[in-house]
Design a protein around this motif. Structure first.
Motif, PDB file in Angstrom:
ATOM      1  N   GLN A  21      -3.054 -18.217 -17.971  1.00 44.65           N
ATOM      2  CA  GLN A  21      -3.884 -18.018 -19.155  1.00 44.65           C
ATOM      3  C   GLN A  21      -3.086 -18.007 -20.459  1.00 44.65           C
ATOM      4  O   GLN A  21      -3.636 -17.790 -21.529  1.00 44.65           O
ATOM      5  CB  GLN A  21      -4.648 -16.705 -19.017  1.00 44.65           C
ATOM      6  CG  GLN A  21      -5.782 -16.751 -18.002  1.00 44.65           C
ATOM      7  CD  GLN A  21      -7.024 -17.385 -18.573  1.00 44.65           C
ATOM      8  OE1 GLN A  21      -7.549 -16.971 -19.591  1.00 44.65           O
ATOM      9  NE2 GLN A  21      -7.502 -18.431 -17.905  1.00 44.65           N
ATOM     10  N   GLY A  22      -1.783 -18.230 -20.360  1.00 41.94           N
ATOM     11  CA  GLY A  22      -0.968 -18.350 -21.560  1.00 41.94           C
ATOM     12  C   GLY A  22      -0.336 -17.075 -22.052  1.00 41.94           C
ATOM     13  O   GLY A  22       0.219 -17.036 -23.157  1.00 41.94           O
ATOM     14  N   PHE A  23      -0.351 -16.018 -21.239  1.00 41.28           N
ATOM     15  CA  PHE A  23       0.149 -14.730 -21.710  1.00 41.28           C
ATOM     16  C   PHE A  23       1.622 -14.484 -21.410  1.00 41.28           C
ATOM     17  O   PHE A  23       2.130 -13.400 -21.708  1.00 41.28           O
ATOM     18  CB  PHE A  23      -0.707 -13.594 -21.142  1.00 41.28           C
ATOM     19  CG  PHE A  23      -2.053 -13.489 -21.788  1.00 41.28           C
ATOM     20  CD1 PHE A  23      -2.160 -13.098 -23.108  1.00 41.28           C
ATOM     21  CD2 PHE A  23      -3.208 -13.802 -21.098  1.00 41.28           C
ATOM     22  CE1 PHE A  23      -3.401 -13.003 -23.734  1.00 41.28           C
ATOM     23  CE2 PHE A  23      -4.450 -13.712 -21.703  1.00 41.28           C
ATOM     24  CZ  PHE A  23      -4.551 -13.311 -23.019  1.00 41.28           C
ATOM     25  N   ARG A  27       3.748 -15.717 -28.863  1.00 40.51           N
ATOM     26  CA  ARG A  27       2.920 -16.247 -29.937  1.00 40.51           C
ATOM     27  C   ARG A  27       3.770 -17.053 -30.910  1.00 40.51           C
ATOM     28  O   ARG A  27       4.982 -16.849 -31.001  1.00 40.51           O
ATOM     29  CB  ARG A  27       2.227 -15.094 -30.666  1.00 40.51           C
ATOM     30  CG  ARG A  27       1.117 -14.442 -29.864  1.00 40.51           C
ATOM     31  CD  ARG A  27       0.647 -13.157 -30.500  1.00 40.51           C
ATOM     32  NE  ARG A  27      -0.537 -12.628 -29.836  1.00 40.51           N
ATOM     33  CZ  ARG A  27      -1.022 -11.418 -30.038  1.00 40.51           C
ATOM     34  NH1 ARG A  27      -0.415 -10.584 -30.885  1.00 40.51           N
ATOM     35  NH2 ARG A  27      -2.098 -11.001 -29.399  1.00 40.51           N
ATOM     36  N   ALA A  40      -3.952 -24.286 -26.756  1.00 40.16           N
ATOM     37  CA  ALA A  40      -4.519 -23.083 -26.147  1.00 40.16           C
ATOM     38  C   ALA A  40      -5.869 -23.380 -25.497  1.00 40.16           C
ATOM     39  O   ALA A  40      -6.160 -22.913 -24.391  1.00 40.16           O
ATOM     40  CB  ALA A  40      -4.666 -21.987 -27.198  1.00 40.16           C
ATOM     41  N   SER A  65      -6.223 -13.612 -29.178  1.00 35.38           N
ATOM     42  CA  SER A  65      -5.484 -12.896 -28.138  1.00 35.38           C
ATOM     43  C   SER A  65      -4.184 -13.599 -27.791  1.00 35.38           C
ATOM     44  O   SER A  65      -3.179 -12.952 -27.469  1.00 35.38           O
ATOM     45  CB  SER A  65      -6.346 -12.754 -26.882  1.00 35.38           C
ATOM     46  OG  SER A  65      -7.537 -12.037 -27.154  1.00 35.38           O
ATOM     47  N   ARG A  66      -4.186 -14.923 -27.855  1.00 36.68           N
ATOM     48  CA  ARG A  66      -3.017 -15.701 -27.440  1.00 36.68           C
ATOM     49  C   ARG A  66      -2.139 -16.155 -28.605  1.00 36.68           C
ATOM     50  O   ARG A  66      -0.932 -16.330 -28.426  1.00 36.68           O
ATOM     51  CB  ARG A  66      -3.481 -16.922 -26.630  1.00 36.68           C
ATOM     52  CG  ARG A  66      -4.065 -16.497 -25.282  1.00 36.68           C
ATOM     53  CD  ARG A  66      -5.073 -17.496 -24.744  1.00 36.68           C
ATOM     54  NE  ARG A  66      -5.591 -17.065 -23.444  1.00 36.68           N
ATOM     55  CZ  ARG A  66      -6.568 -16.168 -23.275  1.00 36.68           C
ATOM     56  NH1 ARG A  66      -7.127 -15.607 -24.340  1.00 36.68           N
ATOM     57  NH2 ARG A  66      -6.986 -15.837 -22.064  1.00 36.68           N
ATOM     58  N   ALA A 286       3.274  -9.169 -22.312  1.00 36.20           N
ATOM     59  CA  ALA A 286       2.175  -9.559 -23.185  1.00 36.20           C
ATOM     60  C   ALA A 286       1.637  -8.367 -23.957  1.00 36.20           C
ATOM     61  O   ALA A 286       1.851  -7.209 -23.590  1.00 36.20           O
ATOM     62  CB  ALA A 286       1.055 -10.187 -22.359  1.00 36.20           C
ATOM     63  N   ALA A 288      -2.217  -7.895 -25.981  1.00 36.31           N
ATOM     64  CA  ALA A 288      -3.415  -8.576 -26.464  1.00 36.31           C
ATOM     65  C   ALA A 288      -4.654  -7.727 -26.264  1.00 36.31           C
ATOM     66  O   ALA A 288      -4.795  -7.025 -25.259  1.00 36.31           O
ATOM     67  CB  ALA A 288      -3.593  -9.910 -25.733  1.00 36.31           C
ATOM     68  N   ASP A 294     -13.558 -13.267 -22.540  1.00 38.38           N
ATOM     69  CA  ASP A 294     -12.281 -13.962 -22.364  1.00 38.38           C
ATOM     70  C   ASP A 294     -12.176 -14.426 -20.917  1.00 38.38           C
ATOM     71  O   ASP A 294     -12.518 -13.694 -19.993  1.00 38.38           O
ATOM     72  CB  ASP A 294     -11.123 -13.010 -22.686  1.00 38.38           C
ATOM     73  CG  ASP A 294      -9.789 -13.726 -22.774  1.00 38.38           C
ATOM     74  OD1 ASP A 294      -9.297 -14.211 -21.733  1.00 38.38           O
ATOM     75  OD2 ASP A 294      -9.237 -13.800 -23.885  1.00 38.38           O
TER      76      ASP A 294
END
Length: 406
Positions: A21-23, A27, A40, A65-66, A286, A288, A294
């Motif tokens: 999920q990209g966490f 950033r 994203a 969030s990401r 992470a 977020a 989500d």
């Protein structure tokens, strides 16, 4: 011979899911750009749309969030900008959704089902009963579009509040399900404005070949697997709300082709599948706030299975029976969901309100208070709100009470 199942620990599965999920990706340094937004969305496969605007609309939040303090105008342009710059389209995928244009051919089989009168929900009956009226609405849109349901000359009376749509809205939604029209833009209170699909989507997208339903479903499951990392059959099916029997058949084909790997996960009762390209980080650092819609948490049973975090949105729960609040966002810290906060954007007074904040059992306030406050301050800045009003009760409230708010 059946394939043997690799075994994954619960912690490994959790980190795989977060990485997918990209966490596990930091950033952007400085301002994010359009490329960050596109990547994203491509990683997630879709953004769920929801009308609740107590904080901000749901499709904006997963990107915050990401990416942190990104420019939401980038998303608006991709979704509802000029035809030549479109990068997204609206359709029913995981509920109402924004999806990359490359996925439009993958959903044409669903549009064809609607057009044939075999689609979901109310579609078949409405089409049988109102075919001539639908054609009348279609002609009006051809002549005058783009139009919202409220613009129709013969829309009819609403049947009640909220989802009590009139016949005009139902006709436009039938045309939308069938792929004949799509969303041209949104206006005012997020009202959908429709136009003919060929007048909205870029020509190169319309020219893409239409895959068979079987190949389209396989590719949708591949997208789901990449976005989830490791998942059960239901997790994968739910991502794009695919039919049960079709999903089972396609999963068997994907396993046979090596596009999915059967695995067993510690503590999971159901069999699972692993994306062969999934990252398996040793740790995830992470931070977020997660919207109720989500993709990391929208399937509540999966959220509980992965994070041991029981989560239900309480918007429709009577006030006296709410446990955590009206619009509650889980807080991700490291690789765990450590708390949740009830949030409201007080736009008239330019403040982000935090009516309540809750820690998960066994989590210490001193480990969470400062990173959560920083994330709330970042969200306030992103929303253009000057003040941050924190609660003073509870473990987190007491930890914050000695610090200056705002």
């Amino acid at each position: 011979m059946p394939r043997s199942r690799e075994k994954l620990s619960a912690a490994s599965a959790r980190r795989i899911a977060l990485a997918a999920q990209g966490f596990n990706t930091p950033r952007p340094d400085g301002a994010s750009n359009l490329g960050h937004v596109k990547r994203a969305i491509d990683r997630l496969g879709l953004l769920q749309i929801d009308s609740v605007n107590v904080l901000t609309r749901a499709h904006y939040l997963p990107l915050f969030s990401r990416l942190g303090n990104y420019d939401s105008a980038h998303l608006d342009g991709l979704a509802w900008g000029r035809k030549s710059r479109r990068g997204l389209f609206e359709f029913w995928a995981h509920e109402a959704s924004l999806l990359p244009l490359a996925s439009q051919p993958l959903l044409r089989w669903r549009m064809a089902c609607a057009a044939a009168g075999t689609g979901k929900r109310w579609l078949p009956k409405f089409y049988r009963d109102k075919k001539a009226y639908i054609e009348e609405v279609h002609r009006e849109l051809e002549r005058q579009g783009p139009l919202a349901a409220s613009d129709l000359g013969n829309g009819g009376e609403r049947r009640g509040p909220w989802w009590g749509w009139n016949d005009g809205k139902l006709a436009l939604e039938w045309l939308f399900f069938a792929g004949i029209v799509t969303t041209a833009t949104r206006r005012g209170t997020f009202e959908r404005v429709y136009d003919l699909t060929e007048r909205v989507l870029p020509a190169h997208v319309q020219a893409l070949p239409t895959p068979s339903p079987e190949e389209a479903q396989r590719e949708l499951l591949r997208i789901s697997a990449r976005a989830l990392g490791v998942a059960t059959e239901y997790d994968l099916r739910d991502y794009f709300r695919l039919p049960v029997a079709d999903t089972k058949a396609r999963l068997a084909e994907l396993v046979e082709a090596g596009d999915l790997l059967p695995v067993s996960v510690e503590g999971w009762k159901q069999a699972a599948y692993l994306d062969p390209e999934a990252r398996q980080p040793r740790n995830v650092e992470a931070r977020a706030l997660l919207a109720p819609f989500d993709p990391l948490v929208w399937e509540r049973d999966r959220t509980e299975r992965i994070f041991d975090f029981f989560y239900r949105i309480e918007i429709y729960t009577p006030v006296a029976k709410r446990k955590h609040g009206y619009y509650v966002l889980p807080f991700l810290l490291g690789d765990r969901l450590v708390g949740r906060v009830d949030l409201k954007a007080d736009r008239a007074n330019s403040k982000l309100l935090v009516p309540a904040a809750h820690l998960e059992q066994g989590i210490e306030a001193k480990a969470v208070a400062e990173p959560l406050r920083e994330e709330l301050r970042l969200m306030a800045d992103w929303l253009g709100l000057e003040g941050l009003v924190l609660p003073r009760t509870g473990a987190l409230g007491r930890a914050w009470s000695g610090k200056r708010q705002g």
